[in-house]
Enzyme design. Structure first.
Site, mmCIF file in Angstrom:
data_model
loop_
_atom_site.group_PDB
_atom_site.id
_atom_site.type_symbol
_atom_site.label_atom_id
_atom_site.label_comp_id
_atom_site.label_asym_id
_atom_site.label_seq_id
_atom_site.Cartn_x
_atom_site.Cartn_y
_atom_site.Cartn_z
ATOM 1 N N THR A 135 0.856 -1.197 0.000
ATOM 2 C CA THR A 135 0.000 0.000 0.000
ATOM 3 C C THR A 135 0.891 1.247 0.000
ATOM 4 O OG1 THR A 135 -0.172 0.194 2.414
ATOM 5 C CG2 THR A 135 -1.775 -1.239 1.313
ATOM 6 N N GLY A 136 0.366 2.326 -0.566
ATOM 7 C CA GLY A 136 1.138 3.573 -0.643
ATOM 8 C C GLY A 136 2.430 3.360 -1.416
ATOM 9 N N ALA A 137 2.311 2.642 -2.561
ATOM 10 C CA ALA A 137 3.520 2.243 -3.294
ATOM 11 C C ALA A 137 3.887 3.201 -4.419
ATOM 12 C CB ALA A 137 3.332 0.835 -3.841
ATOM 13 N N ASN A 138 3.217 4.345 -4.489
ATOM 14 C CA ASN A 138 3.552 5.272 -5.577
ATOM 15 C C ASN A 138 4.708 6.203 -5.225
ATOM 16 O OD1 ASN A 138 1.023 6.368 -4.041
ATOM 17 N ND2 ASN A 138 2.125 8.167 -4.775
ATOM 18 N N SER A 139 5.122 6.192 -3.950
ATOM 19 C CA SER A 139 6.228 7.089 -3.581
ATOM 20 C C SER A 139 6.993 6.537 -2.381
ATOM 21 C CB SER A 139 5.684 8.491 -3.240
ATOM 22 O OG SER A 139 4.967 8.432 -2.029
ATOM 23 N N GLY A 140 8.095 7.191 -2.081
ATOM 24 C CA GLY A 140 8.857 6.924 -0.853
ATOM 25 C C GLY A 140 9.234 5.467 -0.623
ATOM 26 N N TYR A 173 -0.116 11.351 15.094
ATOM 27 C CA TYR A 173 0.750 10.444 14.319
ATOM 28 C C TYR A 173 1.361 9.386 15.247
ATOM 29 C CZ TYR A 173 4.509 8.808 11.259
ATOM 30 O OH TYR A 173 5.351 8.016 10.513
HETATM 31 N N1 LIG Z 1 9.798 8.856 6.280
HETATM 32 C C1 LIG Z 1 10.115 8.566 7.532
HETATM 33 O O1 LIG Z 1 11.082 9.110 8.116
HETATM 34 C C2 LIG Z 1 9.316 7.541 8.284
HETATM 35 C C3 LIG Z 1 9.689 7.246 9.601
HETATM 36 C C4 LIG Z 1 8.966 6.297 10.305
HETATM 37 C C5 LIG Z 1 7.889 5.673 9.695
HETATM 38 N N2 LIG Z 1 7.524 5.987 8.436
HETATM 39 C C6 LIG Z 1 6.368 5.285 7.826
HETATM 40 O O2 LIG Z 1 6.713 4.787 6.544
HETATM 41 C C7 LIG Z 1 5.515 4.638 5.763
HETATM 42 C C8 LIG Z 1 5.749 5.163 4.358
HETATM 43 O O3 LIG Z 1 5.903 6.569 4.421
HETATM 44 P P1 LIG Z 1 6.946 7.376 3.524
HETATM 45 O O4 LIG Z 1 7.939 7.955 4.451
HETATM 46 O O5 LIG Z 1 7.414 6.564 2.393
HETATM 47 O O6 LIG Z 1 6.043 8.607 3.039
HETATM 48 P P2 LIG Z 1 5.401 8.978 1.611
HETATM 49 O O7 LIG Z 1 6.427 9.031 0.557
HETATM 50 O O8 LIG Z 1 4.564 10.172 1.865
HETATM 51 O O9 LIG Z 1 4.488 7.712 1.309
HETATM 52 C C9 LIG Z 1 3.242 7.540 1.929
HETATM 53 C C10 LIG Z 1 2.361 6.791 0.965
HETATM 54 O O10 LIG Z 1 1.085 6.608 1.588
HETATM 55 C C11 LIG Z 1 0.101 7.021 0.657
HETATM 56 N N3 LIG Z 1 -1.153 7.469 1.260
HETATM 57 C C12 LIG Z 1 -1.378 8.600 1.961
HETATM 58 N N4 LIG Z 1 -2.690 8.693 2.244
HETATM 59 C C13 LIG Z 1 -3.289 7.599 1.702
HETATM 60 C C14 LIG Z 1 -4.625 7.128 1.621
HETATM 61 N N5 LIG Z 1 -5.642 7.840 2.141
HETATM 62 N N6 LIG Z 1 -4.890 5.966 0.994
HETATM 63 C C15 LIG Z 1 -3.883 5.249 0.424
HETATM 64 N N7 LIG Z 1 -2.596 5.649 0.427
HETATM 65 C C16 LIG Z 1 -2.309 6.803 1.073
HETATM 66 C C17 LIG Z 1 0.741 8.170 -0.116
HETATM 67 O O11 LIG Z 1 0.022 8.421 -1.308
HETATM 68 P P3 LIG Z 1 0.033 9.895 -1.988
HETATM 69 O O12 LIG Z 1 1.360 10.024 -2.672
HETATM 70 O O13 LIG Z 1 -1.122 9.865 -2.944
HETATM 71 O O14 LIG Z 1 -0.134 10.877 -0.894
HETATM 72 C C18 LIG Z 1 2.125 7.580 -0.334
HETATM 73 O O15 LIG Z 1 2.121 6.699 -1.425
HETATM 74 C C19 LIG Z 1 4.421 5.346 6.531
HETATM 75 O O16 LIG Z 1 3.606 4.399 7.190
HETATM 76 C C20 LIG Z 1 5.169 6.173 7.565
HETATM 77 O O17 LIG Z 1 4.415 6.405 8.726
HETATM 78 C C21 LIG Z 1 8.219 6.902 7.696
#
Ligand SMILES: NC(=O)c1ccc[n+]([C@@H]2O[C@H](COP(=O)([O-])OP(=O)(O)OC[C@H]3O[C@@H](n4cnc5c(N)ncnc54)[C@H](OP(=O)(O)O)[C@@H]3O)[C@@H](O)[C@H]2O)c1
Length: 310
Positions: free
Chosen positions: A38-43, A191
């Site tokens: 899930t959320g595989a379009n970025s990051g 969060y």
């Molecule tokens: N980055 C960090 O430092 C960090 C640290 C600890 C934990 N995490 C966790 O890692 C995970 C991935 O986050 P990331 O850092 O890679 O951030 P990210 O690049 O913002 O990725 C988040 C993803 O979740 C999707 N998303 C947001 N709202 C959604 C919805 N309503 N339905 C379906 N998808 C949704 C986003 O889609 P859109 O692009 O359309 O918004 C995006 O694809 C998250 O669970 C985050 O809490 C991250």
């Protein structure tokens, strides 16, 4: 003076990230495996899906934006030459959308080997959704809860199978008290609460699925340079400094990948991982009573039907 301390903090983060750069060394081929990210379009989600596709898995990307989802599929196929990468629309802030996703997935696939609950949001909304849940809380916990529970019969049928829930070390500051009360918690506390829910949910699901061949674990990916912190003050700072000091999405994906592919953890369940090894969760996250309280609360909030309960 404050600038000095900001810099010191960032250098410290960089130093800790360098020290804690766990890598998935397993060379497991994933051909024949069906995986949802899930959320595989970025990051982190994109980096996870890309690597799983590179290893030959059939990867289904659950994303809430058709254009971004399709672009991610095309870009992964182009990079890996694996044509078994697909996209299904999934908006975790809508229970209706989650139910449609599950129906469509079940029409397309007869099994599910790995479910990676990666999508997450922060600072995107403290208002309630059409389902009456605080938005970020629904995207981060209640949505993934419903998605996972609805997919559990298929995971059990496909066993051995794996569930990975991307949490955060920030779960250590979370609470489950009044988590759906508007105005009770700010975006940051909200969060942290949702990330505590991730670990509690993972632990309780692992307990409920003991003996079924489905293993369930949660993950802290590290401090990763992604768009997670949009709509907040951190967003402004992010573009300037995160690139230099935080992990790359590929580095951030390592622990999810390790749990998805490594033979070392095919029997490990109900644990919390960081840097591709087991890590300690907070005392709250270990609280069995709290986990079952959250489970009961979640069943009510997502309006789980009696026949869907695990
Ligand atoms: N980055 C960090 O430092 C960090 C640290 C600890 C934990 N995490 C966790 O890692 C995970 C991935 O986050 P990331 O850092 O890679 O951030 P990210 O690049 O913002 O990725 C988040 C993803 O979740 C999707 N998303 C947001 N709202 C959604 C919805 N309503 N339905 C379906 N998808 C949704 C986003 O889609 P859109 O692009 O359309 O918004 C995006 O694809 C998250 O669970 C985050 O809490 C991250």
């Amino acid at each position: 003076m404050w600038l000095f301390w900001v810099l010191v903090t960032l250098v410290l983060i960089k130093f800790l990230n360098k020290l804690s750069n766990g890598k998935c060394y397993a060379d497991t081929v994933m051909t024949g495996k069906v995986v949802i990210v899930t959320g595989a379009n970025s990051g982190i989600g994109y980096a996870t899906a890309l690597e799983l596709a590179r290893r030959g898995a059939e990867v289904i990307l659950g994303c809430r934006d058709d254009k971004k989802g399709q672009e991610a599929v095309e870009s992964i196929i182009k990079a890996t030459k694996n044509k078994k990468v697909k996209y299904i629309y999934l908006d975790l802030s809508s229970f209706k959308s989650i139910r449609s996703f599950v129906e469509e997935f079940k029409r397309m696939e007869a099994k599910l080997d790995v479910l990676i609950n990666n999508a997450g949001a922060s600072g995107m909304g403290l208002k309630k959704t059409e389902d009456g849940i605080i938005r970020d809380m629904q995207v981060n916990h209640f949505g993934p809860f419903l998605l996972t529970v609805l997919l559990t019969p298929l995971l059990v049928k496909s066993a051995p199978s794996r569930v990975i829930i991307v949490s955060s070390m920030l779960h250590k500051f979370g609470t489950i008290q009044d988590i759906n009360e508007e105005g009770r918690h700010g975006w940051f506390q909200n969060y942290c609460n949702s990330k505590l829910c991730n670990v509690l949910f993972s632990n309780e699901l692992a307990k409920r699925l003991e003996g079924t061949g489905v293993v369930v674990n949660s993950v802290h990916p590290g401090q990763v340079n992604t768009s997670l912190y949009r709509s907040t003050l951190l967003d402004k700072i992010r573009s300037l400094v995160l690139y230099t000091f935080f992990k790359s999405p590929e580095e951030g994906a390592q622990t999810s990948l390790y749990l998805a592919v490594s033979d070392d953890c095919d029997q490990v369940t109900g644990r919390y991982f960081a840097d591709c090894s087991e890590s300690s969760m907070s005392w709250k996250a270990e609280d069995r009573g709290l986990a079952s309280e959250l489970w009961y609360m979640s069943e009510i909030f997502v309006k789980l039907r009696p026949e869907e309960k695990i």
